[in-house]
Motif scaffolding. Structure first.
Motif, PDB file in Angstrom:
ATOM      1  N   ALA A  64      66.715  17.696 -10.934  1.00 53.26           N
ATOM      2  CA  ALA A  64      66.184  17.423 -10.308  1.00 53.26           C
ATOM      3  C   ALA A  64      65.093  18.812 -10.155  1.00 53.26           C
ATOM      4  CB  ALA A  64      65.603  16.250  -8.710  1.00 53.26           C
ATOM      5  N   ALA A  65      66.059  19.069  -9.665  1.00 52.26           N
ATOM      6  CA  ALA A  65      65.897  21.111  -9.118  1.00 52.26           C
ATOM      7  C   ALA A  65      65.606  22.000 -10.429  1.00 52.26           C
ATOM      8  CB  ALA A  65      66.727  21.957  -8.015  1.00 52.26           C
ATOM      9  N   GLN A  66      66.399  21.683 -11.121  1.00 49.85           N
ATOM     10  CA  GLN A  66      67.233  22.709 -11.726  1.00 49.85           C
ATOM     11  C   GLN A  66      66.636  22.416 -13.582  1.00 49.85           C
ATOM     12  OE1 GLN A  66      70.798  24.445 -12.972  1.00 49.85           O
ATOM     13  NE2 GLN A  66      71.868  23.801 -10.663  1.00 49.85           N
ATOM     14  N   GLY A  67      65.648  21.059 -13.643  1.00 49.60           N
ATOM     15  CA  GLY A  67      64.652  21.215 -14.469  1.00 49.60           C
ATOM     16  C   GLY A  67      63.658  21.856 -14.744  1.00 49.60           C
ATOM     17  N   PRO A  68      62.712  21.651 -13.553  1.00 50.74           N
ATOM     18  CA  PRO A  68      61.468  22.734 -13.605  1.00 50.74           C
ATOM     19  C   PRO A  68      61.966  23.765 -13.592  1.00 50.74           C
ATOM     20  CG  PRO A  68      61.602  20.362 -12.023  1.00 50.74           C
ATOM     21  CD  PRO A  68      63.116  20.698 -12.352  1.00 50.74           C
ATOM     22  N   GLU A  69      63.373  24.740 -12.743  1.00 52.49           N
ATOM     23  CA  GLU A  69      63.386  25.868 -13.700  1.00 52.49           C
ATOM     24  C   GLU A  69      63.419  25.756 -14.679  1.00 52.49           C
ATOM     25  OE1 GLU A  69      64.497  26.702  -8.560  1.00 52.49           O
ATOM     26  OE2 GLU A  69      66.285  26.485 -10.213  1.00 52.49           O
ATOM     27  N   ILE A  70      64.038  25.583 -14.951  1.00 50.79           N
ATOM     28  CA  ILE A  70      64.393  25.995 -17.003  1.00 50.79           C
ATOM     29  C   ILE A  70      62.567  25.664 -17.820  1.00 50.79           C
ATOM     30  CG2 ILE A  70      64.927  24.917 -18.678  1.00 50.79           C
ATOM     31  CD1 ILE A  70      67.428  23.296 -17.440  1.00 50.79           C
ATOM     32  N   ASP A  71      62.080  24.761 -17.554  1.00 47.86           N
ATOM     33  CA  ASP A  71      60.655  25.332 -18.113  1.00 47.86           C
ATOM     34  C   ASP A  71      60.335  26.885 -17.534  1.00 47.86           C
ATOM     35  OD1 ASP A  71      60.699  23.123 -18.912  1.00 47.86           O
ATOM     36  OD2 ASP A  71      60.009  22.051 -17.266  1.00 47.86           O
ATOM     37  N   THR A  72      60.360  27.115 -16.147  1.00 47.49           N
ATOM     38  CA  THR A  72      59.595  28.175 -15.339  1.00 47.49           C
ATOM     39  C   THR A  72      60.313  29.676 -16.116  1.00 47.49           C
ATOM     40  OG1 THR A  72      58.978  26.919 -13.450  1.00 47.49           O
ATOM     41  CG2 THR A  72      59.235  29.558 -13.721  1.00 47.49           C
ATOM     42  N   LEU A  73      61.593  29.143 -15.722  1.00 47.30           N
ATOM     43  CA  LEU A  73      62.386  30.286 -17.194  1.00 47.30           C
ATOM     44  C   LEU A  73      62.018  30.856 -18.052  1.00 47.30           C
ATOM     45  CD1 LEU A  73      65.728  28.878 -15.717  1.00 47.30           C
ATOM     46  CD2 LEU A  73      64.850  31.491 -14.689  1.00 47.30           C
ATOM     47  N   THR A  74      61.942  29.770 -19.042  1.00 43.08           N
ATOM     48  CA  THR A  74      61.709  29.638 -20.271  1.00 43.08           C
ATOM     49  C   THR A  74      60.017  30.108 -20.514  1.00 43.08           C
ATOM     50  OG1 THR A  74      62.780  27.772 -20.990  1.00 43.08           O
ATOM     51  CG2 THR A  74      60.898  28.286 -22.668  1.00 43.08           C
ATOM     52  N   GLY A  75      58.965  30.193 -19.743  1.00 44.94           N
ATOM     53  CA  GLY A  75      57.822  30.383 -19.795  1.00 44.94           C
ATOM     54  C   GLY A  75      57.576  32.047 -19.443  1.00 44.94           C
TER      55      GLY A  75
END
Length: 215
Positions: A103-114
């Motif tokens: 739950a914590a790292q999934g959204p951060e993956i999207d942000t890092l990719t962006g």
């Protein structure tokens, strides 16, 4: 005198004038240099862009490295969590922990990719940076293919123990990278994420050590 017969004295002057004009134009439209220099781009951030993802936000080489390294690091943490969650008989506290990681790292993956897309950086540059041992170009805490296979093959309490041991080392590596970003990064969103990683994963490390001690 026609343009075909410019003197040698006037040619450098013309080149200088053109160069100055181009520099002025570049200053107006300056974005971000991948060598660590910063600037502000001419585009405005969209109203629905996540915090810190505006393309005109200053960033430097440390920010790019942080995103490139943390992206596959997070992806592996989710892979490890999925491996545990796929097993039968996992204790509820371990299920909660694995789901918390996702739950914590999934959204951060999207942000890092962006961010990497905004910066024109290769999102896959960190994927081959190294596994297992932490070398000059490796990522601290990354599991090797053999480590991941061992987790896949483990069952019962052995699987739980192995997951905790591996994830403690994995989190310690993430904290190390995040601390480097806090010290050297410039992009406000990336530094904010790094601080969050330090705080949240340090707490999870202690939680996992307590769970290991109880087994």
């Amino acid at each position: 005198m026609t343009h075909r017969f410019l003197t040698r004295a006037r040619v450098p002057a013309l080149v200088l004038a053109v160069g100055l004009a181009l520099a002025a134009c570049a200053a107006d439209d300056a974005g971000h240099d991948m060598d660590g220099t910063t600037g502000t781009g001419g585009s405005s951030p969209s109203s629905d862009a996540p915090s810190g993802t505006a393309t005109d936000a200053p960033f430097n080489a440390a920010d790019v490295m942080f995103a490139q390294m943390m992206l596959p690091h997070h992806e592996q943490a989710i892979e490890m969590s999925d491996a545990l969650l796929a097993k039968d008989g996992v204790s509820p506290e371990l299920v909660d922990l694995a789901e918390q990681v996702k739950a914590a790292q999934g959204p951060e993956i999207d942000t890092l990719t962006g961010w990497l897309d905004d910066w024109g950086a290769d999102a896959g540059a960190g994927a081959d940076a190294g596994h297992g041992d932490h070398g000059d170009h490796g990522m601290a805490g990354m599991m090797s293919a053999e480590d991941l296979q061992a987790l896949e093959d483990a069952t019962g309490t052995d699987a739980e123990r192995l997951f905790l041991e591996q994830m403690v080392a994995h989190h310690e590596g993430a904290v190390e990278m995040a601390q480097a970003e806090v010290s050297a990064g410039e992009h406000a969103g990336a530094v904010e994420m790094a601080r969050s990683v330090v705080d949240s994963q340090t707490a999870e490390i202690q939680q996992m050590r307590d769970l290991l001690a109880s087994r």
